[in-house]
Design an enzyme around this catalytic site. Structure first.
Site, mmCIF file in Angstrom:
data_model
loop_
_atom_site.group_PDB
_atom_site.id
_atom_site.type_symbol
_atom_site.label_atom_id
_atom_site.label_comp_id
_atom_site.label_asym_id
_atom_site.label_seq_id
_atom_site.Cartn_x
_atom_site.Cartn_y
_atom_site.Cartn_z
ATOM 1 N N GLU A 1 1.560 10.412 4.235
ATOM 2 C CA GLU A 1 2.485 10.555 3.114
ATOM 3 C C GLU A 1 1.817 11.298 1.968
ATOM 4 O OE1 GLU A 1 4.069 6.926 1.528
ATOM 5 O OE2 GLU A 1 4.422 6.028 3.497
ATOM 6 N N GLU B 1 1.168 0.599 4.612
ATOM 7 C CA GLU B 1 0.273 0.407 3.464
ATOM 8 C C GLU B 1 -0.151 -1.048 3.298
ATOM 9 O OE1 GLU B 1 2.679 2.099 0.353
ATOM 10 O OE2 GLU B 1 2.294 4.150 0.969
#
Lengths: 666, 666, 666
Positions: C309, C153
Site C-alpha cells: 500500500e 497491518e
C-alpha cells in the site's frame, strides 16, 4: 409589527435569573427595592430548585416558591418560571443510579455538579414531566407568571449518553428512521470496513473504538441525541400546556461550538430564547454577539425574541474572565435589542457567595449596589423603558448565511482533509466582512425558502441534503445570488459523496467541478493573481460554464481558478476556493454585494454598528459606537433615549448608542 | 540551642537511602568501605522492603534486615529505619483487590508500580500497622537504630481515592465535621445548583462530573483525604511507639505542587524531615531550594530538621534530567544546613541498575566510586564533619510569608477569575525578591502567632478562616507590618465569600475594598504611575482609609490604585493589586522592609547567599556563592571548613562556600 | 538475481486494494476497463469482507467473491487474496463480547470501527483461522490467486490488550520465558520498589498505575503482545498453507512509530510486504520513503519485496492531508522499485464515497478517470511495464544501520534521562546524511551477521542483548567499522544496566566509558572544538584507549571528548556523544565513510537520488530527481523508460526519473 412577544409584558423585558433561596429576609427585601431602582420587570425563577419543591420523591413543598412569586408579584415584577430539571436532586440520583450519564469513554458521570439525567431514561423523563406538571398545575395561570422556561440549556453540559438505556433507545430510533437493517446498511455504507449489520441488536452507540468509527453511525448518534433531548423538552412542555396558557420556551445557546439542531426545536417553542456570553479575550466579541443575535432572530423566523441570559460583566468559566469595560454591558444589551430582542435578561440578579459560580458577575455584584455595575444596570433599565415603541418591530435582512448544525456535526468528525477546515471560522469571516459594511444578515437552513434574500452565502455547508441542494439551485435559477465557499456540498444527508466530481450537490449550479482538494501546510499562504492572499486551503478547480474571476498565483493550485462566477438561470453563483484574508474577502464581498443589489452602509466609519428595526410606519435606527471616536451620521426623526428631535444628522459619541425613530423608508 | 535532633547522632547526619537487597556480598562489603570514605553516619533502610520481611501474609523473615543492620552497626553507621508501607507486596494486592485505589475518573490503578493502598481501607491500614509493629518490636531499641521513617512521601503518588470504602469513610468524616446534614448543606452552599442533601447516604466523593462540582465538596474531599493519610501515619507511629523510644518521622515533600496540610502533620512528628529535588531546568533552582528549606524549618517551628532526600546529581522523572554541575551538590547540601538542616541525606547510596529509577543519581554512581560525584560526596562528608558545632543552632527570621495548603487546594479548583492566578508563582516572586536581599524568611500559618515578625507577607491567601483573618488584624493593630497581594482573603473556610465587598476578611485591616476583579489578557502588561509594570491582574480598588502609593496608568483599572497602605492600630498594611515585574516588586519591598525595620544584606553582590545560624553565644555565618565571580565579605571569627581565622573580611570564591563562626551578635 | 517474487507474475506488480462490494454493475465493468488502461496486474481483494463471506457464524457465502475473482481473472488481473480478520463482523462482536479489547486505562473498545479482537482470545483466533481456512480451501489453487495477504497491518490500530484473557495468556508466556518465579524476579529486578512475586497468579498486565510501572514488566508485555499477534498470523498462515501453494504474507508498516518486532515476523512470511504513507507536511518525505524501502528490503534479507500500500495522493488521517504534487506519485513508486520493490500497489483502486476513509485518494479518484491522478497512474503503469528486466535484481548496501524494535519499545518507556532522546530522530539524522551522499543503506538486527558491511552505524541502540554486543565487538575486531551514537548499549535484554560504567555493553569496543549523562536544556546548543554544534545531549566521557577527535567547547561537558575513535582488533569504532547538527554530522560521516572505504556519490547534486539494482550481468541505475533543477549524470547503457541508448551522460529533468541499464560493474 408583531403582537406582544410575552403577553402581559408591555415593555422591553429586563431582569435576570433570580435565585432567592437561602438569603435572609433583609436581602430579599433589598432585592425588591433594587429591582425597582433598576427597572426590572421580568425575572427567571426556579432553574435549579427541584430539591426545594420536591424535597422527597413525590412530595411537593411550594411554600418557598409561593412566597417568592408573591413577593415579585407585589413588586410588579413578572416571573419567567423555570422547570428545575437540569438539576435533579440528590435523592433522585441515589434512588435511580441507572439514570446517570455514561460518557463515550465509559465513565459514569458523578452527580455533584449540575446536569441532566440520561436523556433516554424513562425514569428521568417521567420525574421531569411530573415536576413540570406540578409547577404548571399550581402556577400555570398565576398573574405574575408570564413565561415558562423549560430546563436549562439543553445539551450543556451533557449532549449524549452511551448507557444501555441509550443504546436500546438508539436502536428504536434507527428502526423508525430506516425501517430495515438493509436500509441502514446502505445509509451507513457499512460495506466499508466490513461493518454490515444483520440484526438491530448488533448495533451499539459509537463508544470510543480503536480508531475512527463509521461517520454516518456517529452522525446518526448525534441526530438521535438531539431528538432525545427534544423529546425531553416536548414532554415537559406538554405537561405545562395541560395547565397553563402562558408561552413555553427553553433557553438555547445558539453560538455554542456544538449545539442541538435548533431548526428542529424552534417550531416546538412558543418563542425563541437565547443565552449569549462574550468570549472575553476576543477583541471582536461584539461582532460575535451580533452574529448570535442574528442567528437567534433567524431561529425565531424573524420575530422578536428573548435574550434569556447574558452577563453584566465577567463570567467565571473562561480561562481569563475579563470584566466588561464601562459602557459595554449597555452596548451589548442594546445590540441585542437592535437585532430583535424584546427582552434582555442577565444571568443573574444577585450572585450566591458560594458554589461553582460565585465569581460570575450579576446585576447586583458581590460589592453591592453602590458599584459601577449596578449603576450601569440601572441606567440601562431606564433606557429600555424608553423603547416601548420598539416592541414587536422587526429587523430585515437582504443577505442570508446558511447555517445547519447537523452539517457542523458531520464536518467535526475525525479524518477530514485538513484540521484547518473550521466551519465556524469560515462563517465568522464572512459575517465579519458583512458586519463591517453594516449589512444585516439572517441565517437560513439550506432547505428553507430563500425567496426574500438578494444574496445567499454558504461559507461552510459540508453536508447538504438533496432537498437543500435543489433548493439552492432553484433559488439561483430563479434569479438569486449565491456565494459558495470551498468544502460545501460535499456529502448528502447519509454523509455520502454523490457520484462523480465534487462538489457533487453543487457542481451544476456552480458551473465547475473540484478535481482534487489541495490543503495547505500549517501557516502556508498562497497569493492570488488579483493581489489577494489565501491560507488553509486550495483546490484543483475545473471550470465548466463558470467564469474565472481570480486565480492562484502560487502554491499547489498555481494557475488554477481561485474565484469563479456562474450565470445560472436568472441568477449567479460565485465560488471561492480558498480561505482569503480579511482584505481579500472584503474586496470580493464588496463586488458580490454590489452585483446582488445589496445596500451596504460604510460611510459611518469603522466600529459604528447600524441596524434598523421596522415597526408600523416607522424605522428604529440603532447606532452603536464600538470605537473610541465620536461618529456623525445622517438621520431625521427623534432620538429615543434622549427624546430629542434629529434634523439631518446626529453624533454618536465614542462607546455610546443612539436610537432614532424615523418615518419608515420602505 | 536545641538538644540533639537525633539522639545518639553527634554530628551532622550524612548518608542516604540504602537498599542492599539483591546485591552480592562483595558489593555489600564495598558499600561499608565507601561509607567510611565518604563519612556516612546515617542511612535509611527498608523503604520498600515489605515483601522481604513479610514474604507471606503474617509470616516474617528478618534475616536479611538483621544482617543489614548488623553490618551497618559494625561500620558505625546509624540506621533510619523505614516502614515499608508505601509498597505493599504483590501477595497483598492479590489477596485484597478491594484495597486498590480508584481514581477520580473511575479507573482502578494497577499495582505494578509503587503506591499506597486505599488510605481508608481497614485492610490496608491494619496490614501497615502490623508490619510497623513487627519492625518496632524487633528493632525498636537496637542501638544502631536512631530514627523511624514511616512510609514514604505520603500523598505521592496517591493523594485521594474514590472507591466505595473511601465514600463510606468520607460520609463518616462529614458527620463528624458537620453533625447534621443541614449544617453540611449550609457549609457547602448546596442551595446553589439545587444540590441540597437530605440524607448522608446521598453524598458521594466528587468523582468527575459533566461540569464543575461543588467547590466546598471538593475542598472537603481534599481535607478528608489529608486526614485519612494522616490517620495512616498515626496508626503506624503509634504501633512503633509501643515498642521504641526512638524519634518517629515521615519524609514530607514541602514544596510539591500539591501537598497534604503539613501544619496538621508536624505536631504528630517527633522531628520534621523533608525531601527536596531541584527542578533541574530552572536557572533559579537554588532559590527554590532555599524556599523549601525555610518552609521545612517553619514546619519544625524553627527547630533543626532532617533533609531526608535530595540528589547528588540528576533525577530521572523530569522532562530533562540535567546533572548537577561540579560543586553544586555541596552548595545544595550546605544551603540546607545553613537553613537549619542538621542532617542531609541523599536518595540514594547506590542505585539499582534496573527498575523504574535506574537513571536516578546516587552517592555511588553506576560508574563506581572513581567518579566526580563520589569524590564530591566524600569532600562534602569531610566538610560536614567539621560542622559539629552548628548542630542545634537556629536560624532566625524577621519576615514571615503566609503558607496554607488548604488555601492552595481551594484556589486550584476550577473556574477562578483567571488561569494566571498562581499562588506558587506569587509566593516565589516575593520570596525571590527577599532572597536577593538576603532577608531570611519563615513561613507561617495564617492563624498562628505572628508576634516575632517585623513583617508578614500574604502573597496568596485566597482562603482565610475567620480566625486567621482576626489574627492578621490583631497582628497589625498591635504594631505589625503586613503586605497583602491581590486575591487574598476572598473566601472563608467554607469557601464562601463573606458578605459585602471583597476582600471580605481583610477589608478592614487594608482600609479599602475591591469592587471588581479586572483580570488581564494573556501576556498583557499594564503600566503603573510610578514607572513599574504589572501583568496578569488588575482590579477596581476603592480606597477607604488607606492611602494610595501607586496607580494603574493604563489597562482596565487605569487611574485607580495599584498599591496602597493603611495605618491600622499601631501597624501598617500594604496592598498590592497587580502582579508586578521583578524590578517593581523589588522596589516596593525595599521600601516595605525599610519601613518595617527589617535589615537586608545586599552589599555582598548578586548570587551570594548569606544565612546565619545562631548557637549558644556564637553565630554561624554561611556564605554560599552561586555566582561565577569571587565575592569579598566582612567577617571576624573562624572559618570552619578551613579552620582559619578571619579578621575583617573573607573571600568567597565563585561557586564556593565559607562558614564563619563569630561571637553572637544579639 | 532471484526467481519471481510472486510466481505467475512476470512483471512489476501494479494495482491496489480493490473493494468492489456494493458498486453497481456498470462501475464494475468500468473498473475492468480502467485497470486495463492503467496496466493493473495485481489487486488485493477481501481485506474487510468477513461479513460478506461468512454472513452468519459458520455459514459461508462465496457468490460475491467468486464473481469478483472471475471478473478479474478474465481481465487478466492477478488476485492478492486477503483474509478479512482485521474486521470481525458485527455478529461476531455481539456473540463474543469477551473477545473485545480492553485498553490500558481499563476501557473496553467499541466495535463500530475496524480492529482485531483480543489477540489472545481463542474465540477470535479460532474464528479467524476458520475463515482463512474456508477461503484457502475454495481459492487456494485458483489460477487468478497469486498471493495471500493475511489480516491487515497487525498491531494497528490495536497492539495490546489488557483483558482477563490477555492476563492469563501473559502468565503462560512468562512461565515459558522464565520457568520459575525466582527467575522472573531476577529478570524484572523486582527487588526495586519491593515488587517481588511469589506466585505467577500475582502477576498482572501493566495497566495504568499511580506512577511508572516496572520497566522490564512493561517491556515483556510488549514482547508478549508482539508474540500473540505473531501467533494470530501463524494460525491463519497455517490454515492457508493446508490448502494452497501460493506465497503467504501480511502487510507490515515498517516505519510506524511503534511496530511489532518484524525481525521475528519476517522468517514466518513467504515474502515481505510493506505499507508506506508519506507524512505529507514533511518537506523531506521522500527521504523517509527511502528509509522505509531500505528497511523493508532489509527485513526481506535483501530480496525483492512488495509495496502493498501507498497512496496516489492525499491520505485522510493526518492533520493536513496534502495532495501529492504532479509527478510525485511516479517518483514515489519508482523510488520503491529502485530500492527493491518488485510490486507497487496502492490503497486503493477506487474509493467508496462513504465511510471513514472517503477522503483517501485512490487510483480512480472520486472525480473519475479524466483526472490528473488517473492519468499519472496510467503513465506509471506504462513505465512499470518497461521494467520487467529489473524483476529479481537486488540492491546492495555497504553500510548498515542497526534497527531493533524491542530496543525502541524499551527506550520509549517513561523516565529516561531526557525527553529529547528520540531514537527515530537519531536514526533519521544519520540516514539523511547518508542519503544526501547517495550511500545506500541496509538495516540490520544488532545480533545478525554484519560481515558484508564496510560500516555499521548504531545511532540509537539503547537495549543490546549480550549476543548483540558480542556481535558488534567481533565485527569490529575482525576489521569492521562501527559508529556508535550516545545512549547506546545502555541496557541488556532484561533492561538492566551491566555492572560498571556505561555503556556497559560497548565500553570495551569503544575504548571509553561514560561517567555521567549531561542532558541539555530544551533548545540548548553546545559548540564543539572543531567548529560543530550539538544539541539535546552531552555526557562526561572518559577515554580509555580511544582517541579524541573532537571536544565540547562549552556546556556541561566543556573540555571533554565529544567524538572519539578506537582501534579495536582489525577495525575501528567511533563514538559520538552529542546530537550534532546536519552540517556537523555530514562532516563526521564524510570522514567515517572515507576511512571505511565506502563510496559515496555526491557529484550529481542536491536532491538527485541514485540507487543501483544489480541483476544478472547488468546494473540498473535509478536516478530520481527530487529537485527543481535539471541534473546531468554520467552513464553508458540504455535508458529503460524511453528505450534510448545513453553514451556517456544523461540529463535527469527536474522532478523526473531516468533508469539506465548498464553492464554490471562488479
Amino acid at each position: 409589527m408583531d403582537g406582544p412577544l410575552i403577553p402581559g409584558l408591555e415593555q422591553i423585558g429586563f431582569g435576570g435569573d433570580y435565585n432567592p433561596d437561602g438569603w435572609p429576609e433583609h436581602v430579599l427585601k433589598e432585592d425588591m427595592e433594587l429591582m425597582r431602582r433598576a427597572g426590572v420587570n421580568l425575572v427567571t425563577v426556579g432553574v435549579f430548585s427541584w430539591y426545594a419543591i420536591e424535597p422527597r420523591a413525590g412530595t411537593y413543598d411550594f411554600a418557598w416558591l409561593d412566597a417568592t412569586i408573591e413577593r415579585l408579584d407585589k413588586a410588579g415584577v413578572g416571573v419567567c418560571l423555570a422547570t428545575p430539571t437540569a438539576g435533579p436532586p440528590a435523592w433522585f440520583w441515589r434512588a435511580n443510579p441507572d439514570a446517570r450519564v455514561l460518557d463515550r469513554q465509559g465513565h459514569t458521570l458523578g452527580t455533584a455538579a449540575r446536569g441532566i439525567g440520561c436523556p433516554s431514561s424513562a425514569t428521568y423523563r417521567d420525574a421531569a414531566a411530573r415536576v413540570a406538571s406540578a409547577l404548571a398545575e399550581r402556577y400555570g395561570e398565576h398573574p405574575a407568571v408570564k413565561l415558562w422556561h423549560v430546563h436549562n440549556e439543553y445539551g450543556v453540559p451533557v449532549f449524549d449518553c452511551y448507557c444501555a438505556t441509550s443504546a436500546a433507545a438508539f436502536r428504536t430510533w434507527l428502526r423508525a428512521r430506516y425501517g430495515t437493517v438493509a436500509a441502514l446498511n446502505r445509509a451507513w455504507g457499512t460495506v466499508f470496513w466490513g461493518q454490515r449489520y444483520s440484526d438491530w441488536a448488533e448495533i451499539e452507540p459509537p463508544v470510543r473504538a480503536a480508531t475512527a468509527a463509521n461517520p454516518t453511525h456517529q452522525l446518526d448518534y448525534q441526530r438521535f441525541s438531539n431528538d432525545e433531548l427534544l423529546d425531553c423538552y416536548r414532554a415537559e412542555r406538554d405537561a405545562i400546556r395541560a395547565h397553563s396558557s402562558r408561552p413555553v420556551t427553553t433557553n438555547l445557546m445558539t453560538t455554542n461550538r456544538q449545539t442541538p439542531d435548533y431548526w428542529a426545536w424552534a417550531p416546538e417553542m412558543d418563542l425563541i430564547a437565547n443565552d449569549h456570553y462574550l468570549t472575553a479575550e476576543r477583541e471582536d466579541a461584539h461582532v460575535d454577539l451580533a452574529l448570535s443575535a442574528d442567528l437567534t432572530r433567524s431561529y425565531a423566523q424573524g420575530r422578536p425574541w428573548v435574550l434569556m441570559e447574558h452577563s453584566t460583566s465577567a463570567v467565571n468559566w473562561q480561562p481569563r474572565n475579563l470584566a466588561k469595560a464601562p459602557g459595554e454591558l449597555r452596548r451589548n444589551s442594546l445590540q441585542h435589542v437592535a437585532r430583535g430582542a424584546d427582552a434582555t435578561l442577565f444571568f443573574q440578579f444577585r450572585a450566591h457567595p458560594f458554589g461553582a459560580e460565585k465569581f460570575h458577575s450579576a446585576m447586583v455584584p458581590q460589592a453591592g449596589p453602590d458599584t459601577r455595575v449596578f449603576r450601569e444596570v440601572s441606567e440601562l433599565g431606564a433606557d429600555l423603558a424608553l423603547l416601548r415603541g420598539v416592541l414587536g418591530s422587526r429587523v430585515r435582512a437582504e443577505v442570508a448565511i446558511l447555517w445547519d448544525p447537523p452539517s457542523f456535526w458531520a464536518q467535526d468528525l475525525e479524518w477530514r482533509p485538513s484540521v484547518d477546515l473550521d466551519h465556524r471560522a469560515q462563517i465568522e469571516a464572512h459575517y465579519r466582512a458583512l458586519w463591517d459594511r453594516n449589512v444585516t444578515v439572517a441565517f437560513a437552513h439550506p432547505a428553507a425558502s430563500l425567496d426574500g434574500y438578494r444574496l445567499v452565502i454558504a461559507p461552510a455547508s459540508y453536508l447538504l441534503s438533496a432537498a437543500a441542494a435543489s433548493n439552492l439551485s432553484r433559488y439561483v435559477s430563479e434569479g438569486g445570488n449565491l456565494l459558495v465557499s470551498y468544502f460545501s456540498g460535499i456529502v448528502n444527508e447519509c454523509e455520502h459523496m454523490p457520484d462523480g466530481p465534487m462538489p457533487g450537490q453543487l457542481r451544476e449550479v456552480l458551473g465547475l467541478t473540484v478535481e482534487e482538494f489541495l490543503p495547505l501546510r500549517a501557516g502556508q499562504l498562497v497569493r492570488l493573481g488579483g493581489g489577494g492572499l489565501g491560507s488553509r486551503w486550495a483546490e484543483h478547480v475545473e471550470l465548466g460554464a463558470a467564469t474565472c474571476l481570480d486565480t492562484f498565483a502560487d502554491g499547489p493550485a498555481s494557475g488554477r481558478p481561485a474565484v469563479a462566477v456562474h450565470a445560472f438561470g436568472s441568477g449567479r453563483a460565485w465560488y471561492l476556493a480558498t480561505s482569503p484574508d480579511a482584505a481579500t474577502l472584503a474586496g470580493l464581498l464588496a463586488s458580490v454585494l454590489a452585483t446582488s443589489g445589496v445596500s451596504a452602509d460604510v460611510e459611518a466609519g469603522e466600529g459604528l454598528e447600524h441596524v434598523v428595526r421596522r415597526g408600523d410606519g416607522q424605522d428604529f435606527h440603532f447606532w452603536i459606537n464600538h470605537s473610541g471616536v465620536d461618529r456623525e451620521v445622517g438621520a431625521v426623526g427623534r432620538e429615543l433615549l434622549s427624546g430629542t428631535p434629529v434634523a439631518g444628522s446626529i453624533t454618536v459619541p465614542a462607546g455610546d448608542v443612539r436610537i432614532v425613530s424615523t418615518v419608515a423608508a420602505g
